[in-house]
Write an enzyme that holds these catalytic residues in place. Structure first.
Site, short mmCIF file in Angstrom:
data_model
loop_
_atom_site.label_atom_id
_atom_site.label_comp_id
_atom_site.label_asym_id
_atom_site.label_seq_id
_atom_site.Cartn_x
_atom_site.Cartn_y
_atom_site.Cartn_z
N THR A 1 0.82 -1.22 0.00
CA THR A 1 0.00 0.00 0.00
C THR A 1 0.85 1.27 0.00
OG1 THR A 1 -1.54 1.26 1.40
CG2 THR A 1 -0.11 -0.27 2.53
N ASP A 2 0.26 2.35 -0.49
CA ASP A 2 0.95 3.65 -0.44
C ASP A 2 1.03 4.18 0.99
OD1 ASP A 2 -1.73 4.38 -0.09
OD2 ASP A 2 -1.75 5.88 -1.68
#
Ligand code: NAD
Ligand code: DAU
Length: 359
Positions: free
Chosen positions: A132-133
Site C-alpha cells: 500500500t501507499d
C-alpha cells in the site's frame, strides 16, 4: 498454476475473477475467510475446475507447504492481510499477526518450496507482495507524490504492519535470493468492496437513508484507482517486473474525501433519486476524526508506466459511475455481507461520533 492468498477479499477476488477471464492458468486461492473474505464474490467460479478455494491461514506453514508441494505453483501473489485502518486502531493485534507474522511464515514456506525447485522453475518463480501507499506516511499539500524511494514513514498500526511486511519481503530477496516483487498501490474502489471502507459505506448508507459519516473536515486527500486497473498492474508486474523491485501503482486521481462523498451523492441523485426528491448530500454528517489521520497520499506511478507500459484504463469519472451502478445492481451481495459481525463493528466504530451510521 498460481497460488493467490486473500483471494476472497475485495482486490484478491477481483484479481482471481479477472485472471480466469483472461487466462486458463489455474488458481489455488488460500484465504482465511475472515469477516472480509466472502466466498459469495467467487460464486461464478463454483463449478470452474481452474479455481480451488482453500480456507486457511498464510501463517500455517504446514498447510502452505503442503499446498505448494501438491500444486507446484509458478508464482505466489500475496493479497492476504488485515486491511482496514480503523480496525487496526481499535485492535492492532490481528494486524501484527497476519500482516507481519503471517507474511514471515508465508515467506519461509515459499522459500522452502522454491529452494527445492529444479533450476529452470526456480529461475522462473515469482513471489509478488501486494502492498500500500500508506507505508510512505502522510504528505503536505504541496509535497511531490510518493515515489518508490520515498521514506517509509507509516503512521497507523495497519500501515506499520504493512511496512514491516514489505521489509521482510525485501530482506528475503537480498538475503536468500527469493525472487520477489512488491507493489505499493493507492486507494482502490470498485465492485465487491466491503462496506466498511469509504466509498461502499457511503453508497449503502445513502440508499438506506442513514448518515454519511465524514471524518474531521473531510479535506483529507487520497489517490483513487479502479480495482481492475490495480489487477492489471499486478498482472503486468508479475509478467515483466524486475526482481527485487518496488512498483508504485496509482490512478493520478487525488480527491478530497468530501468531494468523493459528494460525487457518490450526485450519482445516486441521478441513478436512484430519493423518494422525497431531496439530495443525498443532505445525509452528510461530520463525525470525530480518525486518530492520527493521514492528511494526504499521492502516488507517482511513472516507474510502472515507463518500465512496463502500464496505465490505468478507467478515469475516476468512469470508474465511480460503474461502481455506483454495480452496487445498485447487486443488493443481494450487499445484504449478505451485512452480517451480525459487520453490524457489531459498525456500532463500535461509530458509537462515539455524531453519526448514526450503520444503525
Ligand atoms: P480485504 O480486507 O478486502 O481482503 C483481505 C483478504 O485476506 C480477506 O479475504 C481475508 O479473509 C484474507 N485474510 C486475512 N487474513 C488472512 C490470513 N491470515 N490468511 C489468509 N487469508 C487472510 O483487503 P483488500 O482491500 O482486498 O486488500 C488486499 C491487499 O491489498 C492487502 O494486502 C492490502 O494491504 C492491499 N491494498 C489494499 C488497498 C485498498 O484500497 N483496498 C490499496 C493498496 C493495497
Ligand atoms: O491507500 C491505500 C489504503 O486505502 C489501503 O492500504 C487500505 O487497505 C484501504 O483500506 C485504504 O485505506 P484508507 O484509510 O485510505 O481507506 P478508508 O476507505 O478507510 O478511508 C478513506 C478516507 O475516508 C480516509 O481519509 C478516512 C475517510 N473516511 C473513511 C470512512 C470509513 C471517512 O471520512 N468516513 C468513513 O466512514
Amino acid at each position: 498454476m498460481i497460488l493467490v492468498t486473500g483471494g476472497a477479499g475485495f482486490i484478491g477476488a477481483n484479481f482471481v475473477l479477472d485472471w480466469l477471464a483472461i487466462h486458463d492458468e489455474p488458481v489455488i486461492n488460500l484465504d482465511k475467510l475472515t469477516y472480509a473474505g466472502n466466498p459469495e464474490t467467487l460464486q461464478s467460479l463454483q463449478a470452474d475446475t481452474r479455481h480451488t478455494l482453500v480456507q486457511g491461514d498464510i501463517g500455517d506453514t504446514a498447510l502452505v507447504s503442503q499446498l505448494l508441494t501438491q500444486h507446484q505453483p509458478r508464482a505466489v501473489v500475496n493479497f492476504a492481510a488485515e486491511s482496514h485502518v480503523d480496525r487496526s486502531i481499535h485492535g492492532p493485534g490481528e494486524f501484527i499477526q497476519t500482516n507481519i507474522v503471517g507474511t514471515f511464515n508465508l515467506l519461509e514456506s515459499v522459500r522452502g518450496y522454491w529452494q527445492m525447485l529444479p533450476a529452470d522453475q526456480k529461475e522462473a518463480f515469482r513471489f509478488l507482495h501486494v502492498s500500500t501507499d500508506e507505508v510512505y506516511g502522510s504528505l503536505k499539500k504541496d509535497d511531490p507524490a510518493f515515489t518508490e524511494t520515498s521514506h517509509i514513514e507509516p503512521n497507523s498500526p495497519y500501515s506499520a504492519s504493512k511496512a514491516a511486511s514489505d521489509h521482510l519481503v525485501r530482506a528475503w530477496h537480498h538475503t536468500y535470493g527469493l525472487p520477489v516483487l512488491t507493489t505499493n498501490c493507492s486507494n482502490n474502489y470498485g465492485p465487491y468492496h466491503f462496506p466498511e471502507k469509504l466509498i461502499p459505506l457511503m453508497i449503502v448508507n445513502a440508499l438506506a437513508g442513514k448518515a454519511l459519516p465524514v471524518y474531521g473536515d473531510g479535506q483529507q486527500i487520497r489517490d483513487w484507482l479502479y480495482v481492475k486497473d490495480h489487477c492489471s498492474a499486478i498482472r503486468r508486474v508479475l509478467e515483466a517486473g524486475r526482481l527485487g523491485e518496488i512498483y508504485n501503482v496509482g490512478g493520478w486521481n487525488e480527491k478530497a474525501n468530501l468531494d468523493i462523498v459528494q460525487t457518490v451523492c450526485a450519482l445516486l441523485d441521478e441513478l436512484r433519486p430519493r423518494l422525497d426528491a431531496k439530495p443525498y448530500r443532505d445525509q452528510i454528517t461530520y463525525v470525530t476524526d480518525r486518530p492520527g489521520h493521514d492528511r494526504r497520499y499521492a502516488i507517482d506511478a511513472r516507474k510502472l508506466e515507463q518500465e512496463l507500459g502500464w496505465k490505468p484504463a478507467e478515469t475516476f469519472e468512469s470508474g465511480i459511475r460503474k461502481t455506483v451502478q454495480w452496487y445498485l445492481d447487486h443488493p443481494d451481495w450487499v445484504a449478505h455481507v451485512q452480517s451480525g459481525a459487520y453490524r457489531d463493528w459498525v456500532q463500535k466504530q461509530y458509537a462515539s461520533g455524531a453519526s448514526d451510521a450503520g444503525h
